[in-house]
Every structure is written in C-alpha cells, then in structure tokens.
Design a protein around this motif. Structure first.
Motif, short mmCIF file in Angstrom:
data_model
loop_
_atom_site.label_atom_id
_atom_site.label_comp_id
_atom_site.label_asym_id
_atom_site.label_seq_id
_atom_site.Cartn_x
_atom_site.Cartn_y
_atom_site.Cartn_z
N LEU A 244 0.86 -1.18 0.00
CA LEU A 244 0.00 0.00 0.00
C LEU A 244 0.89 1.22 0.00
N THR A 245 0.69 2.09 -0.98
CA THR A 245 1.57 3.24 -1.04
C THR A 245 0.98 4.45 -0.33
N GLU A 246 -0.30 4.76 -0.64
CA GLU A 246 -0.85 6.00 -0.14
C GLU A 246 -1.82 5.72 1.01
N LYS A 247 -1.46 6.10 2.21
CA LYS A 247 -2.32 5.82 3.34
C LYS A 247 -3.49 6.79 3.44
N PHE A 248 -3.23 8.04 3.10
CA PHE A 248 -4.28 9.04 3.19
C PHE A 248 -4.46 9.75 1.85
N PRO A 249 -5.44 9.29 1.07
CA PRO A 249 -5.66 9.95 -0.21
C PRO A 249 -6.23 11.35 0.08
N ARG A 250 -5.59 12.35 -0.42
CA ARG A 250 -6.09 13.70 -0.13
C ARG A 250 -6.48 14.37 -1.45
N SER A 456 -12.68 11.83 15.21
CA SER A 456 -11.71 10.75 15.17
C SER A 456 -10.71 10.89 16.30
N SER A 457 -10.32 9.75 16.85
CA SER A 457 -9.32 9.76 17.91
C SER A 457 -7.94 9.48 17.35
N GLU A 458 -7.87 9.19 16.05
CA GLU A 458 -6.58 8.88 15.48
C GLU A 458 -6.01 10.11 14.78
N LEU A 459 -5.01 10.69 15.40
CA LEU A 459 -4.50 11.95 14.89
C LEU A 459 -3.89 11.85 13.49
N PRO A 460 -3.19 10.75 13.15
CA PRO A 460 -2.67 10.68 11.78
C PRO A 460 -3.79 10.80 10.75
N GLU A 461 -4.94 10.20 11.07
CA GLU A 461 -6.09 10.26 10.18
C GLU A 461 -6.68 11.67 10.12
N VAL A 462 -6.77 12.31 11.28
CA VAL A 462 -7.28 13.69 11.34
C VAL A 462 -6.40 14.58 10.46
N LEU A 463 -5.09 14.44 10.63
CA LEU A 463 -4.16 15.26 9.85
C LEU A 463 -4.12 14.83 8.40
N GLY A 464 -4.41 13.55 8.17
CA GLY A 464 -4.28 13.01 6.82
C GLY A 464 -5.40 13.40 5.88
N ILE A 465 -6.64 13.55 6.39
CA ILE A 465 -7.72 13.79 5.42
C ILE A 465 -8.54 15.05 5.65
N SER A 466 -8.39 15.72 6.81
CA SER A 466 -9.26 16.88 7.03
C SER A 466 -8.69 18.15 6.41
N ASP A 467 -9.57 19.18 6.28
CA ASP A 467 -9.12 20.50 5.85
C ASP A 467 -8.93 21.40 7.06
N ARG A 468 -9.80 21.19 8.04
CA ARG A 468 -9.77 22.05 9.21
C ARG A 468 -10.04 21.17 10.43
N ILE A 469 -9.56 21.58 11.59
CA ILE A 469 -9.68 20.75 12.79
C ILE A 469 -10.24 21.58 13.94
N ILE A 470 -11.26 21.05 14.58
CA ILE A 470 -11.75 21.66 15.81
C ILE A 470 -11.30 20.78 16.95
N VAL A 471 -10.60 21.37 17.90
CA VAL A 471 -10.12 20.58 19.04
C VAL A 471 -11.03 20.86 20.22
#
Ligand SMILES: Nc1ncnc2c1ncn2[C@@H]1O[C@H](COP(=O)(O)OP(=O)(O)OP(=O)(O)O)[C@@H](O)[C@H]1O
Ligand SMILES: [Mg+2]
Length: 498
Positions: A244-250, A456-471
C-alpha cells in the motif's frame, strides 16, 4: 512442547458453504503476546470463536496445554480450560450492573443461595482498581460509554483468571490513557506466564506489546513471524496481498459557501457540551479531535437530533432548524453515522439490504409497499461501491465481520442525498485497506460539495484527510486549526488544555 499453551492446525470452517477458514494454523506460548492480523473478514474472529467454543470447527486439530481436544468445545468448557475472550462486539447485558456482568453465572451468594450484592460489588471493585478504573460496580452497563463497557469486559476476563486471554480489538474504543492501563495489565499477565492473543487494526500500537504476529488473508494462513524480525510495511503487504503506497488519499478542492452554522450549542447529555459554535463549508472536511470524553460525540449527537440540546442554534443553508429526532435531521439533509454501530447504527438481526435501505424506505417503495427488487438493486450497488464483503445482500448483518458491519452503517446514510454528513469514528475497527476506501467515500462526498464532519481519535487520520480541525476538551472548543498549518503536538496541547 514445553511452554505451549495452544496449538491449532489445519482448521477449516465454512458458513453455509462459504469458507471462512481454510487450513489455518496458530499457536501460543506462555508469557507471550501473539498478534493475529488480517483485513476485515480474514477470519480472525472466527478462529478465536472456535478456540473459545463459540463455534465448532468443521475439521482440524486443536490442543490446549499439550492436550488434544477431541470433543467439541462449548463456551463453558473452553472457559473451564482457561480460555478467556473479550469479544469484538460488546457482549454485556445492558441492564445488569457492572458487577453483575463481571460475575454473570458466577454470582456471589450467601449459603442460602441469596445473592450477596455487597460482596460481589467489592470483588468487582478490586478488578476495576487493577485497571485504575473509576467506575461504580453498581452502575448499569448501558449507562456507560463504549470505552468503559469494553473495560468491564476486560475485567470480566481478568476475574476468570484465564491462562489464555483473547482480546479481539480491545483498544478500538479506548483512550490513550486507558490503552496505557491496558498495556500495563497485559505486561502483568505476561509476567504471570499467561498467553495473550491480540487482534487489532491499530498496527502502530503493536510494537509496544507484541512478541509474534500471524497474518491471515481471505481465511488462509499466510505467515507467522517474530515481531522483531518484521516491519509494518511487510505486515501490511502480507495482509493486503500488495504494497500500500498511499495511506491518506487527499484531494484539494476549493471550499464552497457556508452550509452549516452552529451557534452556542449546549447539551446536558453524556459528558455535556457548553457553548459550542462553529461553521462548516460545502466541500470541506472538518475533523473533531480531542480525547475520549471531550464532548465530540455529544456535539454531533445534539446536531443530529439524537440528544436534545438545552440551548443553541443550528443553521443549515441559512435557515434555522428545529431538529426533533434523528429522522427529522435526515429529512432536513443532516446525516450522522454513529459511534456504537451495534447500539445506534445497525439492526444486527436484519439483513444487510434491510439495514442499508432503512432510512430510505421512500426510495424503495411504491404506494407504501417495499419493492424487493428495488431494495436488492439499491443495496447491491452500495455493497459494490463500498466493497462490502458478503455472500449477498440478504446476509444477516450479525454474520458480517466487524469492519464490514461498519461499512453497512456508512452505506445506510449514503443512500440518501445529504447536505451534511457526520461520521463518528468512521474507521474504528476497519483494516488498513478498507480505511482507504472509507477515506475515498469521504472524499467523494467532499467532491460533490457535501460538508463532512468527522470525529476521530486517530490523529494521523485527522491530519491526513481533514481540511480544518476543531479541538475539544471538557465539553468546549479549545482551538480551531487549519490542517495544513498544524501538527500532532499542537493538537494534543489543545486537547489536554483544562
Ligand atoms: N455466523 C456467521 N455466519 C455466516 N458467515 C459468517 C459468520 N461469522 C463469520 N462469517 C463470515 O466469515 C468471514 C470471516 O469473518 P470474521 O468475523 O472471522 O472476520 P475478521 O477477520 O474478524 O474481520 P474484522 O477485522 O472485520 O473483525 C467473513 O466473510 C464473515 O462474513
Ligand atoms: Mg473480527
């Protein structure tokens, strides 16, 4: 062989003609953590259910502590042989208390056979303390969030003093802190010479506890390795059958007009949320990050009509909405795929087709009568586009593997034309390759101009696919971040800002 707790060889199991396991092998030594890995539907839970007596094998050899098991195991006899299992789908009796669940069928009684509640609660307290859990043993389990229910299941196995402990995705619903506690408990169990079979899709955590790994693919045995001699990319390619090459398709799209605005939302339910305000734009993916109990689920539940909010305003496409129920929210174009698929998202006793079309009965009926052919067509299309692994659309949902059940939840809401789609932990329990499929679905929604929110509780995923983040933290928004300008450390800082 000395130190061998379990050996399974040539195990075969079919469900109505479909082979779930073919010539599978697995073994476990004392004092080791052996991870069993594979994609959704690979047969992991089935193998564990055979070992714990829930299913009987069609053929194959099984020995426990060097002794050949010639008879069929039952859950009871497996338990007597020292096999404890924490099932993937929570298995507690919702109306019983924590202590009653831990000691189910092993109740503490006085000599006269009368239940000794006090003693039972005290005994439960001891196991809860071992895991540093602040849970009252007298609480009914249905009052607890998923994460705590899972911990009760773990306590139950601890209390049985099992020599072989099977954990089928124990961490998928736990916070970082709870995972730490679990890992320290696992370390203690190891020292005591117990063997732990560990199933997880959170591959990053393996390195912290695992001694060996076995990979299954499509019901077949692939390989057993010492964890120290392999790597995550190797494990993943053995699981998936390709690299698998691309973990987070953006995908980058320009964000559109404002689609949703939340003003000063407060809700008293669960951990509670106070004065939550934010905006969501068309074609935008907005992530909600935070620790378990930060109020993320409560926020989306209030917006989607699952909980009644105590104050606040929901403005969709410029119009203030009064949302009375989830159905009402759906009719107005707001969809939510919930966190606990078994409790809120799925009717496991109904078929896949019935579940997927449930919110869309109008689409598949004529004059109030369900047209079976339409139901099948629409659900078959969804099975195709989500690559749900099932022999057919008339399969009962309870027979699908955990990850495939999750896809059904997603499919249900995609059947409707939505303005806003909210996902609560959409990839929990989903394997690496299927995660990418879910991300692609989210991206497809984004492309069509839908506003997507996801918790999501998985930060790599949050950073990988979102545009904006509310904490969020303690029921409040502590920070809004642009994904491209932030990192894991910054998110954690705001997530723990009390
Ligand atoms: N009771 C059952 N009846 C029919 N088919 C079943 C039953 N239990 C499991 N299966 C099928 O057997 C296969 C293996 O399922 P299993 O639950 O063991 O997968 P898994 O590896 O645990 O997946 P996941 O990671 O999604 O939990 C799947 O195709 C599933 O649909
Ligand atoms: Mg499973």
């Amino acid at each position: 062989m000395a130190g061998e707790l379990l050996r399974a060889e040539h195990i075969n199991k079919a469900f109505s003609g479909v082979l779930a396991l073919q010539d599978v092998q697995f073994d476990l030594k004392t004092g080791e953590v052996h991870a069993l890995l594979g994609e959704n539907g690979a047969g992991k839970s089935t193998l564990m259910k055979i070992i714990s007596g829930v299913y009987t094998r069609d053929s194959g050899d099984l020995s426990i502590k060097g002794e050949k098991i010639t008879h069929d195991l039952s859950p009871h006899s497996a338990q007597a042989l020292g096999i404890g299992i924490i099932h993937q789908e929570l298995n507690l009796c919702p109306h019983l208390t924590v202590a009653e669940n831990i000691f189910l069928n092993r109740e503490f009684s006085y000599a006269a056979g009368v239940l000794n509640k006090k003693k039972q609660n005290e005994a439960a307290r001891q196991y809860l303390d071992q895991l540093n859990l602040d849970i009252d043993p007298a609480t009914p389990t249905n009052k607890l969030p998923v994460s705590k229910q899972q911990m009760v299941e773990i306590c139950k196995t601890l209390s049985m003093n099992a020599g072989i402990v099977i954990m089928d995705e124990p961490t998928s619903a736990l916070t970082e802190k709870e995972i730490e506690d679990l890992f320290s408990v696992i370390a203690v169990l190891k020292q005591k010479g117990k063997g732990i079979i560990y199933i997880s899709h959170r591959l990053e955590e393996l390195s912290r506890i695992v001694d060996r790994v076995t990979v299954l693919r499509d019901g077949k045995y692939v390989k057993t390795m010492n964890f120290a001699d392999t790597s995550l990319p190797e494990i993943i390619s053995l699981m998936v059958g390709r690299a698998l090459t691309e973990k987070f398709p953006r995908i980058e799209t320009a964000r559109g007009e404002k689609v949703l605005e939340i003003k000063n939302l407060s809700s008293p339910h669960g951990v509670g949320v106070k004065n939550v305000s934010f905006e969501l734009y068309k074609g935008e993916i907005l992530a909600f990050a935070g620790l378990m109990g930060a109020g993320r689920t409560e926020t989306v539940r209030a917006i989607s009509g699952a909980d009644k909010m105590s104050s606040g305003e929901i403005i969709l496409n410029g119009k203030t909405l009064a949302i009375r129920s989830p159905r009402d929210a759906i009719n107005k174009g707001l969809f939510c795929a919930p966190e606990d698929r078994k409790r809120d998202g799925l009717c496991v006793r109904m078929t896949l087709a019935e579940n997927i079309t449930l919110p869309s009965l109008d689409v598949i009926s004529k004059l109030g009568v369900i047209i079976n052919k339409l139901e099948e067509e629409k659900s078959a299309a969804m099975v195709n586009s989500l690559k749900i692994k099932t022999p057919g659309v008339n399969q009962y949902v309870r027979n699908l593997s955990g990850g495939n059940q999750q896809k059904v939840v997603v499919g249900k809401w995609l059947m409707r034309n939505a303005q806003v789609v909210i996902f609560d932990e959409p990839t929990r329990g989903i394997d690496v390759a299927s995660k990418i499929e879910i991300y692609n679905i989210i991206n497809d929604l984004k492309k069509t101009g839908i506003g997507v929110m996801f918790v999501s509780s998985e930060l790599p995923e949050v950073l990988g696919i979102s545009d904006r983040i509310i904490v969020m933290c303690n029921g409040k928004i502590t920070k809004e971040l642009l994904t491209k300008d932030t990192n894991q450390e910054e998110i954690v800082r705001y997530a723990t800002q009390y």
